[in-house]
Design a protein around this motif. Structure first.
Motif, PDB file in Angstrom:
ATOM      1  N   HIS A 170     -23.762   7.832   1.031  1.00  0.00           N
ATOM      2  CA  HIS A 170     -24.664   7.312   2.010  1.00  0.00           C
ATOM      3  C   HIS A 170     -25.643   6.274   1.430  1.00  0.00           C
ATOM      4  O   HIS A 170     -25.906   6.482   0.150  1.00  0.00           O
ATOM      5  N   ARG A 171     -26.145   5.329   2.199  1.00  0.00           N
ATOM      6  CA  ARG A 171     -26.883   4.245   1.815  1.00  0.00           C
ATOM      7  C   ARG A 171     -28.387   4.740   1.986  1.00  0.00           C
ATOM      8  O   ARG A 171     -29.267   4.312   1.567  1.00  0.00           O
ATOM      9  N   PHE A 172     -28.486   5.360   3.424  1.00  0.00           N
ATOM     10  CA  PHE A 172     -29.718   5.821   3.598  1.00  0.00           C
ATOM     11  C   PHE A 172     -29.865   7.270   4.193  1.00  0.00           C
ATOM     12  O   PHE A 172     -29.181   7.685   5.133  1.00  0.00           O
ATOM     13  N   PHE A 173     -29.979   8.509   3.312  1.00  0.00           N
ATOM     14  CA  PHE A 173     -30.215   9.665   3.669  1.00  0.00           C
ATOM     15  C   PHE A 173     -30.862  10.921   2.617  1.00  0.00           C
ATOM     16  O   PHE A 173     -30.447  11.221   2.091  1.00  0.00           O
ATOM     17  N   THR A 174     -32.160  10.193   2.579  1.00  0.00           N
ATOM     18  CA  THR A 174     -33.110  11.096   1.628  1.00  0.00           C
ATOM     19  C   THR A 174     -32.533  10.742   0.188  1.00  0.00           C
ATOM     20  O   THR A 174     -31.758  10.263  -0.090  1.00  0.00           O
ATOM     21  N   ARG A 175     -33.538  11.186  -0.838  1.00  0.00           N
ATOM     22  CA  ARG A 175     -33.392  10.682  -2.324  1.00  0.00           C
ATOM     23  C   ARG A 175     -31.976  11.675  -2.602  1.00  0.00           C
ATOM     24  O   ARG A 175     -31.526  11.416  -3.882  1.00  0.00           O
ATOM     25  N   TYR A 176     -31.727  12.834  -2.076  1.00  0.00           N
ATOM     26  CA  TYR A 176     -30.657  13.651  -2.553  1.00  0.00           C
ATOM     27  C   TYR A 176     -29.177  13.062  -2.276  1.00  0.00           C
ATOM     28  O   TYR A 176     -28.342  13.209  -3.043  1.00  0.00           O
ATOM     29  N   ALA A 177     -29.205  12.441  -1.032  1.00  0.00           N
ATOM     30  CA  ALA A 177     -27.892  11.760  -0.924  1.00  0.00           C
ATOM     31  C   ALA A 177     -27.594  10.271  -0.795  1.00  0.00           C
ATOM     32  O   ALA A 177     -26.593  10.007  -1.123  1.00  0.00           O
ATOM     33  N   SER A 178     -28.746   9.577  -0.879  1.00  0.00           N
ATOM     34  CA  SER A 178     -28.669   8.124  -0.918  1.00  0.00           C
ATOM     35  C   SER A 178     -27.949   7.453  -2.266  1.00  0.00           C
ATOM     36  O   SER A 178     -28.561   8.127  -3.308  1.00  0.00           O
ATOM     37  N   GLY A 179     -27.371   6.748  -2.113  1.00  0.00           N
ATOM     38  CA  GLY A 179     -26.581   5.894  -3.386  1.00  0.00           C
ATOM     39  C   GLY A 179     -25.769   6.983  -4.459  1.00  0.00           C
ATOM     40  O   GLY A 179     -25.779   6.832  -5.596  1.00  0.00           O
ATOM     41  N   LEU A 190     -24.768  16.966   6.225  1.00  0.00           N
ATOM     42  CA  LEU A 190     -25.550  17.898   5.550  1.00  0.00           C
ATOM     43  C   LEU A 190     -25.695  17.684   3.896  1.00  0.00           C
ATOM     44  O   LEU A 190     -26.368  18.292   3.339  1.00  0.00           O
ATOM     45  N   ALA A 191     -25.216  16.215   3.606  1.00  0.00           N
ATOM     46  CA  ALA A 191     -25.604  15.677   2.208  1.00  0.00           C
ATOM     47  C   ALA A 191     -27.070  15.651   1.899  1.00  0.00           C
ATOM     48  O   ALA A 191     -27.068  15.389   0.702  1.00  0.00           O
ATOM     49  N   HIS A 192     -27.981  15.655   2.976  1.00  0.00           N
ATOM     50  CA  HIS A 192     -29.195  15.523   2.214  1.00  0.00           C
ATOM     51  C   HIS A 192     -30.002  17.023   1.923  1.00  0.00           C
ATOM     52  O   HIS A 192     -30.941  16.859   1.530  1.00  0.00           O
ATOM     53  N   LEU A 193     -29.200  17.935   1.881  1.00  0.00           N
ATOM     54  CA  LEU A 193     -29.555  19.220   1.416  1.00  0.00           C
ATOM     55  C   LEU A 193     -29.322  19.296  -0.071  1.00  0.00           C
ATOM     56  O   LEU A 193     -28.208  19.612  -0.420  1.00  0.00           O
ATOM     57  N   PRO A 194     -30.446  19.550  -1.141  1.00  0.00           N
ATOM     58  CA  PRO A 194     -30.008  19.753  -2.406  1.00  0.00           C
ATOM     59  C   PRO A 194     -29.042  20.863  -2.802  1.00  0.00           C
ATOM     60  O   PRO A 194     -28.385  20.783  -3.709  1.00  0.00           O
ATOM     61  N   TRP A 195     -29.609  21.873  -1.850  1.00  0.00           N
ATOM     62  CA  TRP A 195     -28.900  23.277  -2.401  1.00  0.00           C
ATOM     63  C   TRP A 195     -27.445  22.984  -1.985  1.00  0.00           C
ATOM     64  O   TRP A 195     -26.328  23.746  -2.819  1.00  0.00           O
ATOM     65  N   TYR A 242       0.922  -1.103   0.087  1.00  0.00           N
ATOM     66  CA  TYR A 242       0.095  -0.087  -0.076  1.00  0.00           C
ATOM     67  C   TYR A 242       0.865   1.434  -0.027  1.00  0.00           C
ATOM     68  O   TYR A 242       1.214   1.899   0.921  1.00  0.00           O
ATOM     69  N   PRO A 243       1.443   1.714  -1.125  1.00  0.00           N
ATOM     70  CA  PRO A 243       2.487   2.738  -1.209  1.00  0.00           C
ATOM     71  C   PRO A 243       1.878   4.115  -1.144  1.00  0.00           C
ATOM     72  O   PRO A 243       2.796   5.018  -0.821  1.00  0.00           O
ATOM     73  N   PHE A 244       0.503   4.358  -0.891  1.00  0.00           N
ATOM     74  CA  PHE A 244       0.034   5.639  -0.856  1.00  0.00           C
ATOM     75  C   PHE A 244      -0.467   5.995   0.569  1.00  0.00           C
ATOM     76  O   PHE A 244      -0.971   5.188   1.075  1.00  0.00           O
ATOM     77  N   HIS A 245      -0.409   7.047   0.990  1.00  0.00           N
ATOM     78  CA  HIS A 245      -1.262   7.794   2.313  1.00  0.00           C
ATOM     79  C   HIS A 245      -2.664   8.130   1.843  1.00  0.00           C
ATOM     80  O   HIS A 245      -2.705   8.824   0.697  1.00  0.00           O
ATOM     81  N   PHE A 246      -3.770   7.650   2.553  1.00  0.00           N
ATOM     82  CA  PHE A 246      -5.130   7.943   1.977  1.00  0.00           C
ATOM     83  C   PHE A 246      -5.472   9.067   3.065  1.00  0.00           C
ATOM     84  O   PHE A 246      -5.653   8.870   4.303  1.00  0.00           O
ATOM     85  N   LEU A 247      -5.916  10.155   2.612  1.00  0.00           N
ATOM     86  CA  LEU A 247      -6.429  11.149   3.527  1.00  0.00           C
ATOM     87  C   LEU A 247      -7.863  11.619   3.063  1.00  0.00           C
ATOM     88  O   LEU A 247      -8.314  12.226   2.222  1.00  0.00           O
ATOM     89  N   PRO A 248      -8.889  11.039   4.065  1.00  0.00           N
ATOM     90  CA  PRO A 248     -10.395  11.597   4.069  1.00  0.00           C
ATOM     91  C   PRO A 248     -10.355  12.771   4.624  1.00  0.00           C
ATOM     92  O   PRO A 248     -10.441  12.894   5.704  1.00  0.00           O
ATOM     93  N   TYR A 249     -10.746  13.805   4.002  1.00  0.00           N
ATOM     94  CA  TYR A 249     -10.859  15.102   4.393  1.00  0.00           C
ATOM     95  C   TYR A 249     -12.240  15.650   4.518  1.00  0.00           C
ATOM     96  O   TYR A 249     -13.210  15.383   3.916  1.00  0.00           O
ATOM     97  N   PRO A 250     -12.521  16.908   5.545  1.00  0.00           N
ATOM     98  CA  PRO A 250     -13.949  17.258   5.522  1.00  0.00           C
ATOM     99  C   PRO A 250     -14.376  17.918   4.365  1.00  0.00           C
ATOM    100  O   PRO A 250     -13.547  18.733   3.849  1.00  0.00           O
ATOM    101  N   SER A 251     -15.609  17.799   3.941  1.00  0.00           N
ATOM    102  CA  SER A 251     -16.049  18.323   2.872  1.00  0.00           C
ATOM    103  C   SER A 251     -16.538  19.726   3.215  1.00  0.00           C
ATOM    104  O   SER A 251     -16.962  19.983   4.392  1.00  0.00           O
ATOM    105  N   SER A 252     -16.051  20.638   2.341  1.00  0.00           N
ATOM    106  CA  SER A 252     -16.613  22.108   2.525  1.00  0.00           C
ATOM    107  C   SER A 252     -18.026  22.263   2.516  1.00  0.00           C
ATOM    108  O   SER A 252     -18.440  23.353   2.836  1.00  0.00           O
ATOM    109  N   THR A 253     -18.800  21.670   1.995  1.00  0.00           N
ATOM    110  CA  THR A 253     -20.223  21.598   1.919  1.00  0.00           C
ATOM    111  C   THR A 253     -20.958  20.659   2.806  1.00  0.00           C
ATOM    112  O   THR A 253     -21.921  21.079   3.646  1.00  0.00           O
TER     113      THR A 253
END
Length: 548
Positions: free
Chosen positions: A517-526, A445-450, A428-439
């Motif tokens: 997301h697997r479950f989080f309104t129609r805007y964020a799920s899948g 907050l992924a369920h908010l379409p705007w 595994y030659p790379f470092h993985f960085l999951p960073y906080p989304s600015s939105t």
């Protein structure tokens, strides 16, 4: 209120969890300064900011307030334009606004801070009056800084010795200057070392409790204000131990879930979902179905923030104590109820009532503010706070939260331990960085379409997740913009499209948290992928915080 409810019932204290928390920095501040809280930075009066991973203008702490201070630092003083240097391995929104961007190897930011201290001492860049307390501090520093010569710091961090010298001279020459640590820099197994090193660098520069430096907002002891002593019971374990206990089936018969989604944000190895499956009865106060609340047996949706009392005791951002409060501005649109009022009602209806001293949450708030000094002789603090939205002033000693016992921060910070990473580097030659989304921040907050429609400030991407890769790495792997790749760790694999950017180290790949997301309104799920699904369960050993 929750702690009082649980203590009187005879239940364990609440387990709290937030993916991008600041527990490492709080603990380091307790060790360095005796204050287990986030510091207040006087950006409006500083001339130079040296940030170690803290995305001041994007997602860390209070970006709105920090952006105001940053604007004052840049343009608010005639003839003075403050400067900003950002130390990190992946360019954040703050790094994109910096005068100087300093890439370092992940987990070595504290070594860079110690190297700066070494140069400041070796070149006598700080004029120190003889026979002062600073002389004793500097003598203590000299004993532990020999291991942080510019050459060794260059070997560990990848920052050239000449650049290190320029950073040190700028930090001292453009006074007042302040060093700030946060975000990915502290999200390593050696995060405490990095935080203590930056704290010690500020102490060395004399930045504590002075204009342009750092200070700590006095904190209200809410339990003392409402005359309800804090329960003398052990604190709740960290989420990993808590979920393991639940999975064993030996911990809880009823579980309340309030404002947290650990099934989505915690590493799979912590088995949060398995633990929740063993609880016979789960109650959620969530207003939307997400990965955690969908497991509940009963959902009692809370009011929105516009429909209920909102209150806070800010831990940073002011020189005096602040307590904020605001009543509802509208009637509830649906059949919801404020969570604190639900708890108070339950407590009174039990076969053995809990005898909580308040009939409603408003009554508890009134008791809290009633203990505070009045704003004027003819207006009490509760009445005044409702008109202004807050109370601010000097706390009586009986209402101030007691400080912890500080230790010698330079001595603690002198011992460097390399950060631990999961997996063999050869595989595994790379470092993985999951960073906080600015939105979406941590995905809550992924369920908010705007917000889904809002372009990311660094990539302009929308309605999706992506994987950031350095151009040289993309050439080496034969990848082009938009190619779909798989990222695999010892924990699993996810896929995403490539975004090629020069603002990331060649051995680092990064991905924003929030989608998948697997479950989080129609805007964020899948939609997109969740990078937390492949994060290993490594933790910072002192606090137990996830080393994401």
């Amino acid at each position: 209120l929750i702690r009082q409810f649980l203590a009187r019932f005879g239940a364990p204290m609440p387990a709290t969890y937030e993916l991008f928390d600041d527990e490492v920095l709080r603990r380091a501040n307790a060790l360095s300064f005796g204050r287990e809280q986030l510091p207040t930075f006087d950006l409006a009066n500083v001339r130079h900011v040296l940030s170690f991973g803290a995305d001041l203008l994007g997602t860390w702490n209070s970006p709105v307030a920090q952006s105001v201070g940053y604007g004052q630092m840049r343009r608010g003083r005639p003839g003075i334009r403050g400067s900003l240097a950002q130390v990190e391995s992946r360019m954040s929104q703050t790094g994109a606004n910096a005068d100087e961007w300093v890439p370092v190897r992940p987990g070595t930011e504290g070594v860079l801070a110690m190297g700066l201290a070494h140069l400041i001492m070796a070149e006598k860049l700080l004029p120190v009056p003889p026979a002062s307390s600073a002389v004793r501090l500097l003598a203590g520093w000299n004993e532990g800084l020999a291991d942080y010569s510019p050459q060794r710091v260059e070997e560990i961090t990848g920052v050239p010795a000449g650049r290190l010298a320029r950073l040190a001279r700028r930090f001292v020459g453009e006074s007042p200057a302040v060093a700030i640590a946060g975000g990915p820099a502290l999200a390593h197994t050696n995060g405490i070392f990095t935080a203590l090193a930056v704290n010690a660098l500020n102490t060395l520069a004399g930045n504590i409790d002075r204009p342009g430096g750092i200070s700590f907002t006095p904190q209200l002891d809410v339990a003392a204000a409402v005359k309800a002593p804090a329960p003398d019971v052990p604190p709740a374990p960290a989420l990993a131990q808590w979920s393991a206990a639940l999975a064993s089936g030996s911990m809880a018969e009823v579980l309340f879930v309030d404002g947290v989604n650990p099934v989505f944000t915690a590493p799979p190895a912590w088995r949060v979902r398995d633990g929740l499956d063993k609880v016979p009865y789960i109650v959620s106060f969530g207003s939307f179905l997400d990965e955690t609340s969908v497991l509940a047996d009963l959902i009692l949706p809370d009011h929105s923030f516009l429909e209920a009392w909102t209150e806070a005791v800010p831990e940073s951002g002011a020189q005096t104590s602040v307590v904020s409060v605001a009543p509802a501005v509208m009637r509830p649109l649906y059949d919801t109820r404020a969570t604190p009022d639900v708890l108070l009602d339950i407590g009174s209806r039990l076969q053995r009532p809990l005898e909580l001293p308040w009939k409603s949450f408003e009554e508890m708030l009134a008791a809290s503010f009633g203990a505070l000094p009045p704003a004027t002789p003819d207006v009490d603090a509760w009445t005044d706070a409702q008109g202004k939205g807050m109370w601010s002033g000097t706390l009586p000693a009986a209402l101030a939260r007691q400080s912890a016992v500080a230790v010698n921060a330079p001595a603690v910070a002198q011992t460097y331990e390399e950060p631990r990473f999961d997996g063999e580097a050869s595989e595994y030659p790379f470092h993985f960085l999951p960073y906080p989304s600015s939105t979406f921040f941590d995905g809550s907050l992924a369920h908010l379409p705007w917000l889904q429609e809002m372009p990311d400030p660094m990539t302009s991407a929308m309605w999706s997740s992506w994987i950031e890769i350095n151009p040289s790495t993309a050439v080496k792997l034969g990848l082009g913009e938009g190619d779909v790749v798989e990222i695999a760790s010892t924990q699993g694999a996810i896929r995403g499209s490539v975004v090629i950017t020069p603002g990331i180290a060649p051995d680092v790949v990064a991905m924003p948290v929030g989608q998948g997301h697997r479950f989080f309104t129609r805007y964020a799920s899948g939609r997109g992928a969740n990078p937390m699904e492949i994060v290993a369960p490594l933790t910072e050993p002192v606090t137990g915080a996830l080393a994401w």
